[in-house]
Design a protein around this motif. Structure first.
Motif, PDB file in Angstrom:
ATOM      1  N   UNK A  28       0.852  -1.195   0.000  1.00  0.00           N
ATOM      2  CA  UNK A  28       0.000   0.000   0.000  1.00  0.00           C
ATOM      3  C   UNK A  28       0.882   1.237   0.000  1.00  0.00           C
ATOM      4  N   UNK A  29       0.322   2.310  -0.486  1.00  0.00           N
ATOM      5  CA  UNK A  29       1.052   3.573  -0.442  1.00  0.00           C
ATOM      6  C   UNK A  29       0.790   4.181   0.923  1.00  0.00           C
ATOM      7  N   UNK A  30       1.847   4.562   1.586  1.00  0.00           N
ATOM      8  CA  UNK A  30       1.700   5.109   2.933  1.00  0.00           C
ATOM      9  C   UNK A  30       1.285   6.568   2.841  1.00  0.00           C
ATOM     10  N   UNK A  31       0.313   6.952   3.663  1.00  0.00           N
ATOM     11  CA  UNK A  31      -0.154   8.338   3.631  1.00  0.00           C
ATOM     12  C   UNK A  31       0.740   9.224   4.497  1.00  0.00           C
ATOM     13  N   UNK A  32       0.569  10.522   4.353  1.00  0.00           N
ATOM     14  CA  UNK A  32       1.239  11.444   5.257  1.00  0.00           C
ATOM     15  C   UNK A  32       2.628  11.789   4.778  1.00  0.00           C
ATOM     16  N   UNK A  33       3.513  12.065   5.739  1.00  0.00           N
ATOM     17  CA  UNK A  33       4.828  12.607   5.395  1.00  0.00           C
ATOM     18  C   UNK A  33       5.737  11.616   4.661  1.00  0.00           C
ATOM     19  N   UNK A  34       5.406  10.324   4.757  1.00  0.00           N
ATOM     20  CA  UNK A  34       6.259   9.331   4.096  1.00  0.00           C
ATOM     21  C   UNK A  34       6.139   9.507   2.583  1.00  0.00           C
TER      22      UNK A  34
ATOM     23  N   UNK B 123       6.354   4.582  -1.096  1.00  0.00           N
ATOM     24  CA  UNK B 123       7.103   3.781  -0.104  1.00  0.00           C
ATOM     25  C   UNK B 123       6.110   2.898   0.623  1.00  0.00           C
ATOM     26  N   UNK B 124       6.418   1.648   0.705  1.00  0.00           N
ATOM     27  CA  UNK B 124       5.509   0.698   1.356  1.00  0.00           C
ATOM     28  C   UNK B 124       5.761   0.685   2.849  1.00  0.00           C
ATOM     29  N   UNK B 125       4.664   0.469   3.611  1.00  0.00           N
ATOM     30  CA  UNK B 125       4.835   0.294   5.052  1.00  0.00           C
ATOM     31  C   UNK B 125       5.196  -1.165   5.287  1.00  0.00           C
TER      32      UNK B 125
ATOM     33  N   UNK C   7       6.772  -0.675  10.458  1.00  0.00           N
ATOM     34  CA  UNK C   7       5.578  -0.600  11.305  1.00  0.00           C
ATOM     35  C   UNK C   7       5.949  -0.906  12.754  1.00  0.00           C
ATOM     36  N   UNK C   8       6.814  -1.888  12.938  1.00  0.00           N
ATOM     37  CA  UNK C   8       7.222  -2.250  14.302  1.00  0.00           C
ATOM     38  C   UNK C   8       8.010  -1.121  14.961  1.00  0.00           C
ATOM     39  N   UNK C   9       8.906  -0.510  14.175  1.00  0.00           N
ATOM     40  CA  UNK C   9       9.720   0.581  14.733  1.00  0.00           C
ATOM     41  C   UNK C   9       8.808   1.754  15.105  1.00  0.00           C
TER      42      UNK C   9
ATOM     43  N   UNK D 165       8.167  -7.613   4.299  1.00  0.00           N
ATOM     44  CA  UNK D 165       6.811  -7.697   3.741  1.00  0.00           C
ATOM     45  C   UNK D 165       6.073  -6.379   3.939  1.00  0.00           C
ATOM     46  N   UNK D 166       5.297  -5.993   2.935  1.00  0.00           N
ATOM     47  CA  UNK D 166       4.492  -4.774   3.061  1.00  0.00           C
ATOM     48  C   UNK D 166       3.121  -5.144   3.617  1.00  0.00           C
ATOM     49  N   UNK D 167       2.549  -4.201   4.387  1.00  0.00           N
ATOM     50  CA  UNK D 167       1.257  -4.477   5.029  1.00  0.00           C
ATOM     51  C   UNK D 167       0.095  -4.131   4.107  1.00  0.00           C
TER      52      UNK D 167
END
Ligand code: SAM
Ligand code: GLN
Length: 292
Positions: free
Chosen positions: A6-12, A16-18, A23-25, A63-65
Motif C-alpha cells: 500500500x502507499x503510505x499516507x502522510x509525510x512518508x 514507499x511501502x509500510x 511498522x514495528x519501529x 513484507x508490506x502491510x
C-alpha cells in the motif's frame, strides 16, 4: 504469504511501502512512555493485526502491510497508547501457564498473584481432598490454577460481579476443570454455614486516592478500590472468614507492600494466629498467611 503493498499516507514519500520492520519501529516509538515493554507490545499487536504468529514478523521484516492490517494495527496502537492493557485488546492473559479469557469486567491477572497460588499449594497436600475458597475470583485465575494442580480438591470461587463470574465459568469450561463451583455474592455471604480448609483471596486493596489509579483506569474499579486506606475488603474478609475457616485452616491474602503492619493488626484482632508475610519476586511483602 506476501502482503499487498500500500502507499503510505502522510509525510512518508509516495510509493514507499509500510513494511513490517518499519511498522514495528513506528509502533514501538508510539508506545514508549505508555508501556514497560513497547517493542513486545508492538510485536504482539502487529502479529494480531496480521493474524500471524509473532515469529512471522521476524522472518518477514520486508513484507508490506495491506490496508486492513494497517488499520487494525493503528487502532490497537491508539487503544494501547490510551493505557488500555494489552490483555483487554487481545482478550486473553497467561496465568499459571493457562491462557485465560479476560474482559473489562475482570481484573487482568497479575504475575505476582502466582505467588499466592504457589503458597496456597504448599498448604494443600496432593493426596488430600480439601475444601478451598477463592474470594473475589474475577476471571477465575486463582481458583483455576489450584483446581488444575489439585484435581481431588473442590474449589469454591465467589465474586460479587455476575459479569466476572461468567468469564470465570467460561475459563473453567475451556480448561476442562470440573472441580470448581462458582457462587455470586458479597464476600462470605454465599458460603455462610460452610467450612473451608484453605481460603485464598486477592481482594481490592488500592486506596481511593492512590495516584496509581490513572494507570489502572481501564480495569474494574470494584476490583481495585477498597476505601481510604485500601483495607476495607481485607477488614471484611478477616472478620467474616473466621466463621467459615476450619480450625487450623489457612487464610492467604494478597495486598500492597506497605500494608503488612495494618493487616497483621487486623488479623490478630480478629483472632487469626501465626500471621506471616511472603516476599514476591521483587522482594516486596505481598502475601499474608494466617491460621484460623
Ligand atoms: N482473583 C482475581 C485475580 O487475582 O486476578 C481477581 C482479583 S480482583 C483484585 C478482586 C475481585 O474481588 C474482583 O473480581 C471484584 O469483583 C471482587 N469483589 C469486589 N468486592 C467484592 C465483594 N464485596 N464480594 C465479593 N467479591 C468482591
Ligand atoms: N496489583 C494491582 C495493581 O496493579 C492491584 C490489585 C488489587 O487491588 N488486588 O495495583
Amino acid at each position: 504469504m506476501k502482503f499487498a503493498a500500500i502507499v503510505r499516507e502522510g509525510p512518508t514519500p509516495l510509493n514507499e511501502f509500510l513494511k513490517i520492520a518499519t511498522a514495528l519501529a513506528d509502533g514501538t516509538k508510539q508506545l514508549r512512555g505508555v508501556s514497560d515493554s513497547p517493542r513486545l507490545d508492538a510485536e504482539l499487536l502487529l502479529a494480531r493485526a496480521l493474524d500471524v504468529p509473532r515469529t512471522y514478523l521476524f522472518a518477514h521484516p520486508e513484507d508490506a502491510l495491506d490496508p486492513v492490517a494497517v488499520e487494525r494495527f493503528c487502532s490497537s496502537l491508539e487503544q494501547r497508547s490510551d493505557g488500555l492493557p494489552l490483555a483487554y485488546i487481545s482478550g486473553e492473559k497467561e496465568f499459571w501457564s493457562m491462557t485465560l479469557i479476560v474482559n473489562q469486567d475482570t481484573l487482568v491477572p497479575r504475575p505476582e498473584t502466582e505467588l499466592l497460588v504457589d503458597k496456597a499449594l504448599q498448604h494443600i497436600p496432593k493426596d488430600r481432598k480439601l475444601a478451598i475458597l477463592d474470594l473475589g475470583t474475577g476471571c477465575g485465575a486463582i481458583a483455576l490454577a489450584i483446581a488444575k494442580e489439585r484435581p481431588h480438591c473442590i474449589i469454591t470461587a465467589t465474586d460479587v460481579s455476575d459479569a466476572a463470574l461468567a468469564v470465570a465459568r467460561e475459563n473453567a469450561n475451556r480448561h476442562a476443570l470440573p472441580n470448581i463451583e462458582f457462587l455470586c455474592g458479597d464476600w462470605i455471604a454465599p458460603v455462610t454455614g460452610r467450612t473451608f480448609d484453605i481460603i485464598a483471596s486477592n481482594p481490592p486493596y488500592v486506596p481511593e486516592a492512590d495516584p496509581d489509579l490513572e494507570r489502572l483506569k481501564h480495569e474494574p474499579q470494584m476490583a481495585l478500590l477498597s476505601g481510604e486506606d485500601g483495607l476495607d475488603a481485607i477488614r471484611r474478609i478477616s472478620g467474616e472468614a473466621k466463621s467459615v475457616i476450619r480450625q487450623g485452616g489457612t487464610l492467604l491474602i494478597e495486598h500492597g507492600d506497605s500494608q503488612t503492619v495494618e493487616i497483621t493488626g487486623i488479623l490478630s484482632a480478629d483472632g487469626w494466629s501465626e500471621v506471616s508475610h511472603m516476599n514476591d519476586l521483587a522482594g516486596k511483602l505481598r502475601v499474608t498467611i494466617a491460621t484460623g
